[in-house]
Write a protein that holds these residues in place. Structure first.
Motif, PDB file in Angstrom:
ATOM      1  N   PRO A 167       0.991  -1.170  -0.066  1.00  0.00           N
ATOM      2  CA  PRO A 167      -0.040  -0.116  -0.071  1.00  0.00           C
ATOM      3  C   PRO A 167       0.718   1.046   0.002  1.00  0.00           C
ATOM      4  CG  PRO A 167      -0.293  -1.087   1.981  1.00  0.00           C
ATOM      5  CD  PRO A 167       0.703  -2.154   1.206  1.00  0.00           C
ATOM      6  N   ASP A 168       2.080   1.245   0.372  1.00  0.00           N
ATOM      7  CA  ASP A 168       2.865   2.365   0.370  1.00  0.00           C
ATOM      8  C   ASP A 168       3.954   2.583  -0.806  1.00  0.00           C
ATOM      9  OD1 ASP A 168       2.192   3.168   3.290  1.00  0.00           O
ATOM     10  OD2 ASP A 168       3.561   2.096   4.202  1.00  0.00           O
ATOM     11  N   PHE A 169       3.436   1.854  -1.789  1.00  0.00           N
ATOM     12  CA  PHE A 169       4.165   2.099  -2.990  1.00  0.00           C
ATOM     13  C   PHE A 169       3.507   2.820  -3.809  1.00  0.00           C
ATOM     14  CE2 PHE A 169       5.149   0.892  -7.459  1.00  0.00           C
ATOM     15  CZ  PHE A 169       6.453   1.080  -7.402  1.00  0.00           C
ATOM     16  N   SER A 170       3.944   3.749  -4.323  1.00  0.00           N
ATOM     17  CA  SER A 170       3.425   4.943  -5.441  1.00  0.00           C
ATOM     18  C   SER A 170       3.586   4.641  -6.918  1.00  0.00           C
ATOM     19  CB  SER A 170       3.819   6.225  -5.102  1.00  0.00           C
ATOM     20  OG  SER A 170       3.215   7.179  -5.877  1.00  0.00           O
ATOM     21  N   PRO A 171       2.727   3.888  -7.461  1.00  0.00           N
ATOM     22  CA  PRO A 171       3.325   3.550  -9.053  1.00  0.00           C
ATOM     23  C   PRO A 171       2.723   4.709  -9.857  1.00  0.00           C
ATOM     24  CG  PRO A 171       1.191   2.894  -8.368  1.00  0.00           C
ATOM     25  CD  PRO A 171       1.641   3.679  -7.106  1.00  0.00           C
ATOM     26  N   GLU A 172       3.704   5.861  -9.791  1.00  0.00           N
ATOM     27  CA  GLU A 172       3.803   6.893 -10.770  1.00  0.00           C
ATOM     28  C   GLU A 172       4.542   6.622 -11.895  1.00  0.00           C
ATOM     29  OE1 GLU A 172       4.779  11.758 -10.626  1.00  0.00           O
ATOM     30  OE2 GLU A 172       5.388  10.443  -8.881  1.00  0.00           O
ATOM     31  N   LEU A 173       3.966   7.066 -13.140  1.00  0.00           N
ATOM     32  CA  LEU A 173       4.477   6.733 -14.460  1.00  0.00           C
ATOM     33  C   LEU A 173       5.633   7.536 -14.678  1.00  0.00           C
ATOM     34  CD1 LEU A 173       2.770   5.455 -17.584  1.00  0.00           C
ATOM     35  CD2 LEU A 173       4.381   7.636 -17.775  1.00  0.00           C
ATOM     36  N   ASP A 174       6.548   6.984 -15.185  1.00  0.00           N
ATOM     37  CA  ASP A 174       7.870   8.009 -15.614  1.00  0.00           C
ATOM     38  C   ASP A 174       7.855   8.058 -17.095  1.00  0.00           C
ATOM     39  OD1 ASP A 174      10.318   9.153 -16.175  1.00  0.00           O
ATOM     40  OD2 ASP A 174      11.493   7.767 -14.679  1.00  0.00           O
ATOM     41  N   ALA A 175       7.419   9.332 -17.507  1.00  0.00           N
ATOM     42  CA  ALA A 175       7.354   9.800 -18.894  1.00  0.00           C
ATOM     43  C   ALA A 175       8.940   9.507 -19.563  1.00  0.00           C
ATOM     44  CB  ALA A 175       6.635  11.170 -18.940  1.00  0.00           C
ATOM     45  N   GLU A 176       9.955   9.761 -18.856  1.00  0.00           N
ATOM     46  CA  GLU A 176      11.103   9.643 -19.695  1.00  0.00           C
ATOM     47  C   GLU A 176      11.480   8.041 -19.888  1.00  0.00           C
ATOM     48  OE1 GLU A 176      14.204  11.458 -17.427  1.00  0.00           O
ATOM     49  OE2 GLU A 176      13.812  13.429 -18.028  1.00  0.00           O
ATOM     50  N   SER A 177      11.010   7.429 -19.095  1.00  0.00           N
ATOM     51  CA  SER A 177      11.021   5.938 -19.095  1.00  0.00           C
ATOM     52  C   SER A 177      10.062   5.175 -20.391  1.00  0.00           C
ATOM     53  CB  SER A 177      10.804   5.005 -18.063  1.00  0.00           C
ATOM     54  OG  SER A 177      11.771   5.133 -16.990  1.00  0.00           O
ATOM     55  N   LEU A 178       9.115   6.116 -20.531  1.00  0.00           N
ATOM     56  CA  LEU A 178       8.120   5.756 -21.743  1.00  0.00           C
ATOM     57  C   LEU A 178       8.584   6.074 -22.678  1.00  0.00           C
ATOM     58  CD1 LEU A 178       5.299   4.857 -22.563  1.00  0.00           C
ATOM     59  CD2 LEU A 178       4.535   7.195 -22.333  1.00  0.00           C
ATOM     60  N   PRO A 229      16.105  10.374 -21.967  1.00  0.00           N
ATOM     61  CA  PRO A 229      17.324  10.279 -21.402  1.00  0.00           C
ATOM     62  C   PRO A 229      18.526   9.494 -22.301  1.00  0.00           C
ATOM     63  CG  PRO A 229      15.666   9.255 -19.991  1.00  0.00           C
ATOM     64  CD  PRO A 229      15.030   9.623 -21.361  1.00  0.00           C
ATOM     65  N   GLU A 230      19.647   9.657 -21.978  1.00  0.00           N
ATOM     66  CA  GLU A 230      20.802   9.077 -22.615  1.00  0.00           C
ATOM     67  C   GLU A 230      20.734   7.536 -22.047  1.00  0.00           C
ATOM     68  OE1 GLU A 230      24.563  10.916 -22.102  1.00  0.00           O
ATOM     69  OE2 GLU A 230      24.161  12.373 -23.834  1.00  0.00           O
ATOM     70  N   THR A 231      21.333   6.621 -22.851  1.00  0.00           N
ATOM     71  CA  THR A 231      21.583   5.295 -22.408  1.00  0.00           C
ATOM     72  C   THR A 231      22.820   5.101 -23.187  1.00  0.00           C
ATOM     73  OG1 THR A 231      20.365   4.714 -24.628  1.00  0.00           O
ATOM     74  CG2 THR A 231      18.945   4.814 -22.509  1.00  0.00           C
ATOM     75  N   ALA A 232      22.989   3.716 -22.904  1.00  0.00           N
ATOM     76  CA  ALA A 232      24.544   3.343 -23.209  1.00  0.00           C
ATOM     77  C   ALA A 232      24.955   3.522 -24.650  1.00  0.00           C
ATOM     78  CB  ALA A 232      24.766   1.580 -22.898  1.00  0.00           C
ATOM     79  N   PRO A 233      24.459   3.396 -25.540  1.00  0.00           N
ATOM     80  CA  PRO A 233      24.684   3.680 -26.863  1.00  0.00           C
ATOM     81  C   PRO A 233      25.093   5.255 -26.822  1.00  0.00           C
ATOM     82  CG  PRO A 233      22.587   2.400 -26.958  1.00  0.00           C
ATOM     83  CD  PRO A 233      23.038   2.729 -25.574  1.00  0.00           C
ATOM     84  N   ASP A 234      24.498   6.106 -26.098  1.00  0.00           N
ATOM     85  CA  ASP A 234      25.172   7.568 -26.208  1.00  0.00           C
ATOM     86  C   ASP A 234      26.349   7.977 -25.330  1.00  0.00           C
ATOM     87  OD1 ASP A 234      22.539   8.172 -27.539  1.00  0.00           O
ATOM     88  OD2 ASP A 234      21.253   7.591 -25.589  1.00  0.00           O
ATOM     89  N   GLN A 235      26.674   6.904 -24.457  1.00  0.00           N
ATOM     90  CA  GLN A 235      27.753   6.953 -23.418  1.00  0.00           C
ATOM     91  C   GLN A 235      28.964   6.418 -23.846  1.00  0.00           C
ATOM     92  OE1 GLN A 235      25.145   5.789 -20.528  1.00  0.00           O
ATOM     93  NE2 GLN A 235      24.560   7.809 -20.067  1.00  0.00           N
ATOM     94  N   PRO A 236      29.800   6.593 -24.915  1.00  0.00           N
ATOM     95  CA  PRO A 236      30.971   5.810 -25.298  1.00  0.00           C
ATOM     96  C   PRO A 236      32.309   5.903 -24.158  1.00  0.00           C
ATOM     97  CG  PRO A 236      30.904   7.890 -26.620  1.00  0.00           C
ATOM     98  CD  PRO A 236      29.610   7.703 -25.774  1.00  0.00           C
ATOM     99  N   GLU A 237      31.832   6.752 -23.300  1.00  0.00           N
ATOM    100  CA  GLU A 237      33.233   6.724 -22.337  1.00  0.00           C
ATOM    101  C   GLU A 237      32.896   5.727 -21.379  1.00  0.00           C
ATOM    102  OE1 GLU A 237      29.574   9.244 -20.874  1.00  0.00           O
ATOM    103  OE2 GLU A 237      30.688   9.028 -22.628  1.00  0.00           O
ATOM    104  N   THR A 238      31.703   5.068 -21.362  1.00  0.00           N
ATOM    105  CA  THR A 238      31.509   3.851 -20.416  1.00  0.00           C
ATOM    106  C   THR A 238      31.883   2.513 -21.203  1.00  0.00           C
ATOM    107  OG1 THR A 238      29.449   3.753 -21.101  1.00  0.00           O
ATOM    108  CG2 THR A 238      29.663   5.482 -19.338  1.00  0.00           C
ATOM    109  N   TRP A 239      32.202   2.422 -22.478  1.00  0.00           N
ATOM    110  CA  TRP A 239      32.378   1.490 -23.009  1.00  0.00           C
ATOM    111  C   TRP A 239      34.054   0.988 -22.902  1.00  0.00           C
ATOM    112  CZ3 TRP A 239      30.768   3.425 -28.546  1.00  0.00           C
ATOM    113  CH2 TRP A 239      29.363   3.947 -28.561  1.00  0.00           C
ATOM    114  N   PRO A 240      34.263  -0.346 -23.253  1.00  0.00           N
ATOM    115  CA  PRO A 240      35.637  -1.071 -23.173  1.00  0.00           C
ATOM    116  C   PRO A 240      36.466  -0.334 -24.337  1.00  0.00           C
ATOM    117  CG  PRO A 240      33.880  -2.554 -23.245  1.00  0.00           C
ATOM    118  CD  PRO A 240      33.216  -1.495 -23.544  1.00  0.00           C
TER     119      PRO A 240
END
Length: 653
Positions: free
Chosen positions: A178-189, A486-497
């Protein structure tokens, strides 16, 4: 394979019977994952509760029930998955004669607890070989440890609930609070519309997250909202280690080593106290897994596949020929529109955040077929990512080399020209020319691939090309005005091997994004919806680490991937039975949306419904639907993404 859940809930509601009731409520929401038993634990001195639903695989007795207490009483564990090297660890622990002896049963969970007692949490965690998500409550230190396996086979969500935190194998478990608030994240959408899934560590809700593969989250009971996961294993570091220590032997030597390694992995993964089988599509990965299983089995391995009435998508004959050659006990199901109509309304319940990989339908159906006969199945998942098996792994570099120097206007006109022919016309043309085309040009569903290529021609960099090839809606902002993606891994080459080869960069990104976010989520939900455990030998971290030591030439050559796997497979299965155009686990959604699913789709995507909902712009959706129904464009994947979101929203929001 099970369902786990739990919470830390400070305050008067986080005590005694109330805490136990909440833990049970969360676990019961995951009952489909574990129909063989349930249990809860509530700490009498701390606001911590754990819940468990059991699918009994090893040690079917009550000695394998969870939550399980360690021998000293310090640790309490709930665990989802399997530790495949638990017998080896058990023998090593016995030599130390620790306080856990004598053993109470024969489960891997008891060995995990003994390992934590003997070696500490992080050392033990790095010794485990398997697929797992677990929660370990340390009563002495008052710390809850959450961990997920290295490649992400088993899911684990966590998030805020009131003034505390909670975790569960699926979002259903969090929503039971009951204490969890399921608020939709538009960026995740927005990310979902691009990729067909919500990439980790995000979820569709603002205050819930996925624990990343290879990560450990330690939460103190007195600071339950301080949630900072840290890696205990990293594919990035494994790749860099492989580059620093490349395999220097011949291809024949590499194949022999890999066959031995895979054989040992598969032998361990065949350990089960319940019936076991294999999912067999007839492709390279599943055929190799099945062949190595059959070589280690005294009786015919049970194999399962599904087919379609539409020939372009049907692989059941291929699977049947491989099964006949290997001598397996084979079963298959032919999928009809009626199967899909009966299943489509249940998808939002099975995938309890938006998920739109259309192969979720056949995966769920083959899981149901398989569960009628066995409780555990081995799969070929991970072979494409680890051994360069996707079409984009060899086509994308070739495309980039040809178009990157062309002016943008010329690329745009070339893309427009490619779209002049509808997909069905491409398919008919390729059928006519098939006998004279080179093998590398014989692809299934060429019309869809041609339109996908047209959409990708606007890319300005190799990474942008990869991202477009992985995108369903390449511009989610068209549907979500005012929302920033939002950015994800393909946008962040500094995190790649340290990778210079385009194909290897794609492999790495596939393994860290698409594999856990799409493939493994799809398989976990589809199999656990019917209480079936799936195991993926190619995702054993030792196999993955060895693959990254190999030169690219052993993986991909002459526009064909998985070269080294083919070399091994051809020892067991004749080449002509497995060498054919790569299909993937596709289904004729394009035709079904114009036929048996048409009224369902038109209703969910009606402009009035979209306007009333107030999230998606109706105009681009309506245009895509109109063009698809008229046969001018193959918009099946864009439409399926919106349909899956709409269906999910109807069920959960």
């Amino acid at each position: 394979m099970c369902g786990i859940s739990g919470l830390i809930l400070p305050g008067p509601t986080g005590r005694g019977d109330r805490l136990a009731a909440l833990a049970r409520r969360m676990a019961d929401a995951l009952a489909h994952r574990g129909p063989d038993g349930s249990g809860v634990y509530a700490d009498p001195e701390a606001p911590v509760g754990l819940g468990h639903r059991r699918l009994a695989i090893l040690d079917l007795s009550e000695a394998g029930a969870q939550p399980m207490y360690g021998a000293t009483g310090r640790y309490i564990l709930v665990h989802n998955g399997e530790i495949y090297n638990f017998l080896e660890l058990r023998r090593e622990l016995e030599q130390g004669a620790g306080p856990f002896l004598p053993w109470r049963g024969d489960s891997d969970t008891e060995v995990m607890l003994a390992a934590f007692e003997a070696w500490g949490v992080e050392t033990a965690l790095n010794r485990f070989v398997g697929m797992f998500a677990f929660a370990l409550w340390d009563r002495r230190e008052r710390v809850l440890h959450l961990a997920r396996d290295r490649m992400g086979e088993k899911p684990l969500y966590y998030g805020l609930a009131g003034n505390g935190m909670a975790f569960a194998s699926e979002l259903k478990g969090l929503r039971a609070l009951p204490d969890f608030s399921p608020e939709l994240d538009a960026e995740s959408l927005a990310l979902f519309l691009r990729y067909q899934y919500v990439p980790e560590p995000r979820s569709i809700y603002k205050n819930a997250f996925k624990l990343r593969p290879g990560h450990l989250l330690s939460v103190r009971a007195d600071a339950p909202t301080d949630l900072r996961p840290r890696p205990y294993w990293s594919l990035r570091e494994a790749v860099n280690a492989g580059l620093s220590d490349p395999f220097t032997g011949s291809e024949a030597e590499a194949a022999d080593h890999l066959e031995t390694l895979l054989g040992d992995v598969i032998e361990n993964q065949m350990l089960s106290d319940v019936p076991l089988g294999s999912l067999l599509s007839g492709g390279i990965d599943s055929s190799l897994v099945t062949a190595l299983m059959q070589a280690r089995s005294p009786r015919p391995v049970k194999t399962f596949t599904i087919g379609f009435e539409t020939g372009a998508y049907d692989e059941s004959d291929d699977a049947s020929r491989v099964a006949n050659h290997l001598g397996t006990d084979h079963a298959e199901l032919t999928v009809t529109p009626a199967h899909v109509l009966n299943l489509v309304d249940r998808l939002p319940e099975i995938y309890d955040e938006p998920f739109a990989d259309a192969s979720q339908l056949p995966t769920r159906l083959v899981a149901e077929l398989t569960r009628r006969h066995v409780t555990v199945c081995l799969t070929g998942d991970g072979g494409d990512e680890t051994f360069a098996g996707y079409n984009r792994h060899f086509w994308a570099p070739a495309i980039w080399n040809r178009v990157h120097s062309l002016p943008p206007l010329l690329r745009s006109r070339a893309a427009d020209a490619m779209r002049l022919l509808p997909p069905a016309a491409y398919d008919a043309l390729f059928r006519t020319l098939g006998p004279v085309l080179p093998r590398s040009a014989r692809v299934r569903t060429p019309g869809n691939k041609a339109h996908k290529l047209a959409d990708a021609l606007a890319a300005r960099t190799p990474e942008a090309l990869y991202k477009r090839l992985c995108s369903t809606w390449s511009e989610p902002a068209l549907l979500l005005p005012g929302v920033t993606e939002p950015e994800t891994a393909p946008d962040q080459p500094e995190t790649w091997p340290r990778l210079t080869d385009f194909t290897r960069r794609m492999q790495y990104l596939d393994s860290t994004t698409y594999l856990p976010g799409d493939v493994l989520q799809k398989v976990d939900r589809a199999t656990m919806a019917v209480a079936l455990e799936s195991r993926a030998p190619f995702l054993d971290h030792r196999v993955v680490e060895f693959a990254w030591r190999l030169p690219a030439s052993m993986l991909l050559q002459k526009k064909q991937g998985k070269r080294i796997l083919r070399r091994i497979l051809h020892k067991h299965v004749p080449r002509q039975l497995v060498e054919r155009p790569k299909m993937g686990f596709g289904i004729p959604i394009d035709q079904w949306l114009r036929g048996p699913l048409r009224s369902w789709a038109v209703d969910l995507l009606s402009p009035d419904r979209l306007k009333q909902q107030g999230l998606l712009d109706p105009e681009p959706v309506t245009r895509q639907l109109r063009d698809h129904l008229a046969g001018r464009r193959d918009n099946q994947y864009r439409l399926w993404s919106v349909l899956m979101f709409q269906a999910w929203h109807e069920r959960w929001m």
